[in-house]
Design a protein around this motif. Structure first.
Motif, mmCIF file in Angstrom:
data_model
loop_
_atom_site.group_PDB
_atom_site.id
_atom_site.type_symbol
_atom_site.label_atom_id
_atom_site.label_comp_id
_atom_site.label_asym_id
_atom_site.label_seq_id
_atom_site.Cartn_x
_atom_site.Cartn_y
_atom_site.Cartn_z
ATOM 1 N N VAL A 43 -0.104 -5.140 -12.391
ATOM 2 C CA VAL A 43 0.897 -5.063 -13.463
ATOM 3 C C VAL A 43 0.877 -3.677 -14.089
ATOM 4 O O VAL A 43 1.934 -3.068 -14.279
ATOM 5 C CB VAL A 43 0.643 -6.152 -14.533
ATOM 6 C CG1 VAL A 43 1.557 -5.965 -15.726
ATOM 7 C CG2 VAL A 43 0.813 -7.531 -13.962
ATOM 8 N N ARG A 58 6.253 -8.691 -17.686
ATOM 9 C CA ARG A 58 6.001 -10.132 -17.832
ATOM 10 C C ARG A 58 7.259 -10.860 -18.311
ATOM 11 O O ARG A 58 7.532 -11.977 -17.873
ATOM 12 C CB ARG A 58 4.824 -10.360 -18.774
ATOM 13 C CG ARG A 58 3.512 -9.939 -18.147
ATOM 14 C CD ARG A 58 2.313 -10.278 -19.020
ATOM 15 N NE ARG A 58 1.093 -9.870 -18.350
ATOM 16 C CZ ARG A 58 0.357 -8.823 -18.701
ATOM 17 N NH1 ARG A 58 0.712 -8.089 -19.744
ATOM 18 N NH2 ARG A 58 -0.733 -8.515 -18.041
ATOM 19 N N GLU A 61 9.524 -11.316 -15.473
ATOM 20 C CA GLU A 61 9.014 -12.419 -14.644
ATOM 21 C C GLU A 61 9.371 -13.770 -15.271
ATOM 22 O O GLU A 61 9.846 -14.672 -14.580
ATOM 23 C CB GLU A 61 7.504 -12.285 -14.471
ATOM 24 C CG GLU A 61 6.930 -13.335 -13.563
ATOM 25 C CD GLU A 61 5.426 -13.226 -13.381
ATOM 26 O OE1 GLU A 61 4.851 -14.160 -12.800
ATOM 27 O OE2 GLU A 61 4.830 -12.233 -13.824
ATOM 28 N N ARG A 67 9.567 -11.855 -9.133
ATOM 29 C CA ARG A 67 8.548 -12.875 -8.879
ATOM 30 C C ARG A 67 7.407 -12.275 -8.062
ATOM 31 O O ARG A 67 7.327 -12.479 -6.849
ATOM 32 C CB ARG A 67 9.162 -14.046 -8.126
ATOM 33 C CG ARG A 67 10.164 -14.829 -8.961
ATOM 34 C CD ARG A 67 10.726 -16.022 -8.197
ATOM 35 N NE ARG A 67 11.607 -16.802 -9.029
ATOM 36 C CZ ARG A 67 12.892 -16.521 -9.233
ATOM 37 N NH1 ARG A 67 13.429 -15.472 -8.661
ATOM 38 N NH2 ARG A 67 13.638 -17.281 -10.004
ATOM 39 N N PRO A 68 6.538 -11.515 -8.739
ATOM 40 C CA PRO A 68 5.442 -10.900 -7.988
ATOM 41 C C PRO A 68 4.498 -11.971 -7.442
ATOM 42 O O PRO A 68 4.368 -13.053 -8.025
ATOM 43 C CB PRO A 68 4.746 -10.028 -9.030
ATOM 44 C CG PRO A 68 5.070 -10.672 -10.340
ATOM 45 C CD PRO A 68 6.448 -11.250 -10.173
ATOM 46 N N ARG A 70 0.672 -13.297 -6.191
ATOM 47 C CA ARG A 70 -0.634 -13.342 -6.864
ATOM 48 C C ARG A 70 -1.713 -13.089 -5.827
ATOM 49 O O ARG A 70 -1.615 -13.534 -4.690
ATOM 50 C CB ARG A 70 -0.859 -14.714 -7.505
ATOM 51 C CG ARG A 70 0.189 -15.136 -8.519
ATOM 52 C CD ARG A 70 -0.197 -14.728 -9.885
ATOM 53 N NE ARG A 70 0.834 -15.112 -10.846
ATOM 54 C CZ ARG A 70 0.638 -15.047 -12.137
ATOM 55 N NH1 ARG A 70 -0.516 -14.649 -12.612
ATOM 56 N NH2 ARG A 70 1.599 -15.369 -12.964
ATOM 57 N N TYR A 75 -4.251 -12.678 -10.101
ATOM 58 C CA TYR A 75 -3.571 -11.562 -10.758
ATOM 59 C C TYR A 75 -2.257 -11.234 -10.051
ATOM 60 O O TYR A 75 -2.155 -11.330 -8.832
ATOM 61 C CB TYR A 75 -4.461 -10.312 -10.783
ATOM 62 C CG TYR A 75 -5.685 -10.478 -11.642
ATOM 63 C CD1 TYR A 75 -5.591 -10.484 -13.033
ATOM 64 C CD2 TYR A 75 -6.941 -10.630 -11.065
ATOM 65 C CE1 TYR A 75 -6.716 -10.640 -13.825
ATOM 66 C CE2 TYR A 75 -8.076 -10.783 -11.844
ATOM 67 C CZ TYR A 75 -7.958 -10.789 -13.228
ATOM 68 O OH TYR A 75 -9.069 -10.948 -14.006
ATOM 69 N N ARG A 76 -1.274 -10.806 -10.842
ATOM 70 C CA ARG A 76 0.018 -10.416 -10.279
ATOM 71 C C ARG A 76 -0.149 -9.200 -9.377
ATOM 72 O O ARG A 76 -0.899 -8.279 -9.700
ATOM 73 C CB ARG A 76 0.992 -10.066 -11.402
ATOM 74 C CG ARG A 76 1.442 -11.220 -12.223
ATOM 75 C CD ARG A 76 2.248 -10.691 -13.423
ATOM 76 N NE ARG A 76 2.643 -11.753 -14.299
ATOM 77 C CZ ARG A 76 1.874 -12.279 -15.258
ATOM 78 N NH1 ARG A 76 0.668 -11.822 -15.456
ATOM 79 N NH2 ARG A 76 2.329 -13.252 -16.012
ATOM 80 N N TYR A 78 2.541 -6.571 -7.394
ATOM 81 C CA TYR A 78 3.927 -6.167 -7.179
ATOM 82 C C TYR A 78 4.052 -5.467 -5.829
ATOM 83 O O TYR A 78 3.434 -4.435 -5.593
ATOM 84 C CB TYR A 78 4.393 -5.250 -8.310
ATOM 85 C CG TYR A 78 4.587 -6.002 -9.607
ATOM 86 C CD1 TYR A 78 5.846 -6.450 -9.975
ATOM 87 C CD2 TYR A 78 3.515 -6.282 -10.437
ATOM 88 C CE1 TYR A 78 6.030 -7.153 -11.156
ATOM 89 C CE2 TYR A 78 3.690 -6.986 -11.618
ATOM 90 C CZ TYR A 78 4.945 -7.426 -11.966
ATOM 91 O OH TYR A 78 5.125 -8.129 -13.127
ATOM 92 N N ASP A 82 9.345 -5.767 -4.900
ATOM 93 C CA ASP A 82 9.337 -6.023 -6.349
ATOM 94 C C ASP A 82 9.584 -4.727 -7.122
ATOM 95 O O ASP A 82 10.335 -4.709 -8.099
ATOM 96 C CB ASP A 82 7.995 -6.611 -6.797
ATOM 97 C CG ASP A 82 7.706 -7.977 -6.216
ATOM 98 O OD1 ASP A 82 8.650 -8.774 -6.037
ATOM 99 O OD2 ASP A 82 6.520 -8.259 -5.928
#
Length: 157
Positions: A43, A58, A61, A67-68, A70, A75-76, A78, A82
């Protein structure tokens, strides 16, 4: 690269041999900053690259605009796709596109090619809004230039 730096490079590229801003954008997005083969970004890394805050990412999102994925720790992450979407979202927001229109547009994108006519209509509407903004800014620039000319001879007033 932050969005502001990307825009500066795009504006500089328009002065050079590149035939269009879109070509310049593709060239810049394909460089080492955002590559398809690039490792996913956190992020914080994604926010730095596109010049947005992590709360904004966020929010996007939460609104379903991006929609990254995980990682194994939850954890997100990208992806290049994205990041490209975030650049698009940033440009559209800067141009005045509403969140409602952006959400509708992204929903249509995710539904596939059958929605292209409606996406095109959204972009045509946005094009008209941007063209009007440009005309309005042109008027503001003319007034500003006029005032500068007036003040060249009359600095106190």
């Amino acid at each position: 690269m932050a969005t502001e730096a990307l825009i500066e490079r795009l504006l500089d590229a328009e002065q050079g041999p590149s035939p269009s801003a879109i070509d310049a954008l593709h060239d810049l997005l394909d460089d080492a900053t955002i590559e398809t083969s690039a490792m996913p970004k956190s992020v914080a890394e994604a926010a730095r690259l596109v010049g947005l805050s992590t709360p904004t990412l966020r929010y996007y999102e939460q609104e379903g605009l991006v929609r990254p994925g995980r990682n194994a720790s939850g954890y997100r992450e990208y992806s290049a796709l994205d990041l490209r979407r975030l650049v698009f979202l940033t440009r559209m927001r800067l141009s005045g596109m509403t969140m409602t229109d952006l959400k509708r547009y992204i929903l249509l994108v995710e539904q596939g090619p059958s929605t292209i006519p409606e996406r095109r209509r959204i972009m045509l509407d946005q094009q008209a809004r941007i063209a009007r903004q440009i005309r309005e800014l042109g008027l503001a620039l003319e007034i500003t230039e006029y005032k500068i000319r007036v003040y060249e001879g009359h600095p106190e007033g």
